[in-house]
Design an enzyme around this catalytic site. Structure first.
Site, PDB file in Angstrom:
ATOM      1  N   GLY A   5       1.125  -1.207  -0.042  1.00  0.00           N
ATOM      2  CA  GLY A   5       0.155   0.288  -0.036  1.00  0.00           C
ATOM      3  C   GLY A   5       1.112   1.294  -0.175  1.00  0.00           C
ATOM      4  O   GLY A   5       1.855   1.389   0.310  1.00  0.00           O
ATOM      5  N   ASP A 134       0.601   0.907   9.094  1.00  0.00           N
ATOM      6  CA  ASP A 134       0.406   0.263  10.041  1.00  0.00           C
ATOM      7  C   ASP A 134       1.717  -0.147  11.358  1.00  0.00           C
ATOM      8  O   ASP A 134       1.218  -0.835  12.762  1.00  0.00           O
ATOM      9  CB  ASP A 134       0.099  -1.226   9.553  1.00  0.00           C
ATOM     10  CG  ASP A 134      -1.229  -1.055   8.245  1.00  0.00           C
ATOM     11  OD1 ASP A 134      -1.417  -0.104   8.418  1.00  0.00           O
ATOM     12  OD2 ASP A 134      -0.852  -1.989   7.130  1.00  0.00           O
TER      13      ASP A 134
HETATM   14  O1  F6P Z   1      -0.940  -1.110   4.866  1.00  0.00           O
HETATM   15  C1  F6P Z   1      -1.664  -0.727   5.212  1.00  0.00           C
HETATM   16  C2  F6P Z   1      -3.038  -0.400   5.038  1.00  0.00           C
HETATM   17  O2  F6P Z   1      -3.556   0.625   4.626  1.00  0.00           O
HETATM   18  C3  F6P Z   1      -3.735  -1.089   6.574  1.00  0.00           C
HETATM   19  O3  F6P Z   1      -4.117   0.171   6.863  1.00  0.00           O
HETATM   20  C4  F6P Z   1      -5.470  -1.249   5.595  1.00  0.00           C
HETATM   21  O4  F6P Z   1      -6.125  -2.908   5.920  1.00  0.00           O
HETATM   22  C5  F6P Z   1      -4.911  -1.655   3.898  1.00  0.00           C
HETATM   23  O5  F6P Z   1      -3.377  -1.614   3.568  1.00  0.00           O
HETATM   24  C6  F6P Z   1      -6.069  -1.636   2.781  1.00  0.00           C
HETATM   25  O6  F6P Z   1      -4.766  -2.440   2.078  1.00  0.00           O
HETATM   26  P1  F6P Z   1      -5.873  -1.862  -0.059  1.00  0.00           P
HETATM   27  O7  F6P Z   1      -5.690  -0.527  -0.416  1.00  0.00           O
HETATM   28  O8  F6P Z   1      -5.541  -2.953  -0.636  1.00  0.00           O
HETATM   29  O9  F6P Z   1      -7.332  -1.774   0.406  1.00  0.00           O
END
Ligand code: F6P
Length: 355
Positions: A5, A134
């Site tokens: 992410g 996180d």
């Molecule tokens: O790891 C970063 C994060 O933003 C987490 O806090 C969250 O659970 C996840 O990525 C969300 O992922 P995506 O961008 O696939 O929705």
């Protein structure tokens, strides 16, 4: 390469890696686009000193990123037209060799570093840089991006206090963090929230409602509840919003704030609203601390490489830069210990953790 992410501070690392490599050591730097996807698809872009100028304060990543590609489990169409999963990690290594790339600086969180440990085991020289809002990467006390996410969430809760107070409501605010409650704990304490719910301390809904009701009886006209997306009731399960089948970690959490707000309103009869902060926490300019951390990590990654060290993750331990083997980081999550000083401090100022 930036994987996983997006996260504030990625560009600070790209800049520090590129500038240190070019100006101090005369190296040539390539950027890989969109994380492991670009590595598989051979999308390499030369990075010059100028390419990384004026990016320190920019959010996101100039290289693009991707959190759904796993080189060990990559979907390809079989002859019959069916999708089958293939391990393409050797192809990735070949792609790098063809470009005469000697080492990979892999900027990412646990999914990305788990794959980078696979490459390291296969003989590629890899240095990992710990990224994630996180703050849950094993081996380091802190990841870059976390401070910005906490700052953004705290500012948002400060703003939500206005409506909570004016309308005498309970405001339930959901923050990210996956299976760890670092963001919730930090922004909860920083914003003086009344209830903080984190995955590490399963809560009882009765305890949360009793606490909020008691505040109301004492004349406190509103309450602020911060809930980590991974929080769960005692004996309950985390709230899943969707599954991304191809992602290294397919579960996407989300929805706990709505569920909780409904329960609180029903049980306490106090007007309750839910707010999910979502991707706002990942966006925007990095804080000064994340720029400093990103710059320090990026610089340390090249210095490690030059000193002949390989297959390690740059970390910050006890306020000192050092490194740990990538093999130790793979597949682990750093959650909050139950006796963490900040939990103790929160309890001391009468914050409810729902237990
Ligand atoms: O790891 C970063 C994060 O933003 C987490 O806090 C969250 O659970 C996840 O990525 C969300 O992922 P995506 O961008 O696939 O929705």
């Amino acid at each position: 390469m930036t994987g996983g992410g997006d996260c504030p501070g990625l560009n600070a690392v790209i800049r520090a890696v590129t500038k240190t490599a070019i100006s101090k050591y005369g190296m040539k730097v390539w950027g890989i686009e969109d994380g492991y996807l670009g590595l598989i698809e051979k999308r390499f872009r030369p990075l010059s000193y100028e390419d990384v100028s004026n990016i320190l304060e920019a959010g996101g990543t100039i290289l693009g990123s991707n959190n759904t590609t796993n080189p060990s489990k990559y979907p390809v169409k079989s002859k019959s037209g069916k999708i089958v999963f293939k391990d393409v990690s050797n192809l990735c290594i070949r792609n790098l060799k063809q470009k005469k790339i000697d080492a990979l600086i892999c900027i990412g969180g646990d999914g990305t570093q788990t794959s980078s440990a696979v490459f390291a085991k296969k003989g590629l020289t890899v240095i990992g840089v710990p990224k994630t809002i996180d703050n849950d990467l094993w081996g380091t006390d802190v990841t870059f991006g976390f401070d910005t996410a906490v700052t953004t969430a705290t500012e948002a809760i400060d703003k939500l206090r206005t409506t909570a107070s004016s309308h005498h409501r309970v405001m339930v605010v959901e923050v990210m963090g996956r299976y760890a409650g670092w963001i919730a704990l930090h922004c909860g304490v920083a914003s003086g929230s009344d209830v903080i719910l984190i995955p590490e301390i399963p809560y009882k809904i009765e305890n949360v409602c009793k606490f909020v009701q008691q505040r109301s009886k004492k004349g406190k006209s509103y309450s602020l509840v911060v809930v980590a997306e991974g929080a769960k009731e005692v004996g309950g399960k985390m709230t899943v919003s969707k599954t991304c089948a191809l992602s290294p970690d397919p579960i996407r959490l989300g929805g706990i704030a709505n569920k909780l707000a409904g329960q609180i309103e029903e049980i306490t009869k106090l007007e309750t609203r839910a707010v999910t902060l979502g991707y706002i926490q990942r966006g925007g300019a990095p804080t000064p601390w994340d720029r400093i951390l990103g710059t320090s990590f990026g610089n340390a990654a090249i210095e490690l490489l030059v000193s002949g060290v390989k297959n390690r993750l740059v970390v910050l331990k006890n306020n000192k830069l050092s490194s740990v083997p990538l093999s130790q980081v793979a597949g682990k999550t750093r959650t909050i210990p139950k006796n963490h000083p900040l939990i103790k401090a929160g309890r001391a100022v009468n914050t409810c953790f729902g237990d």
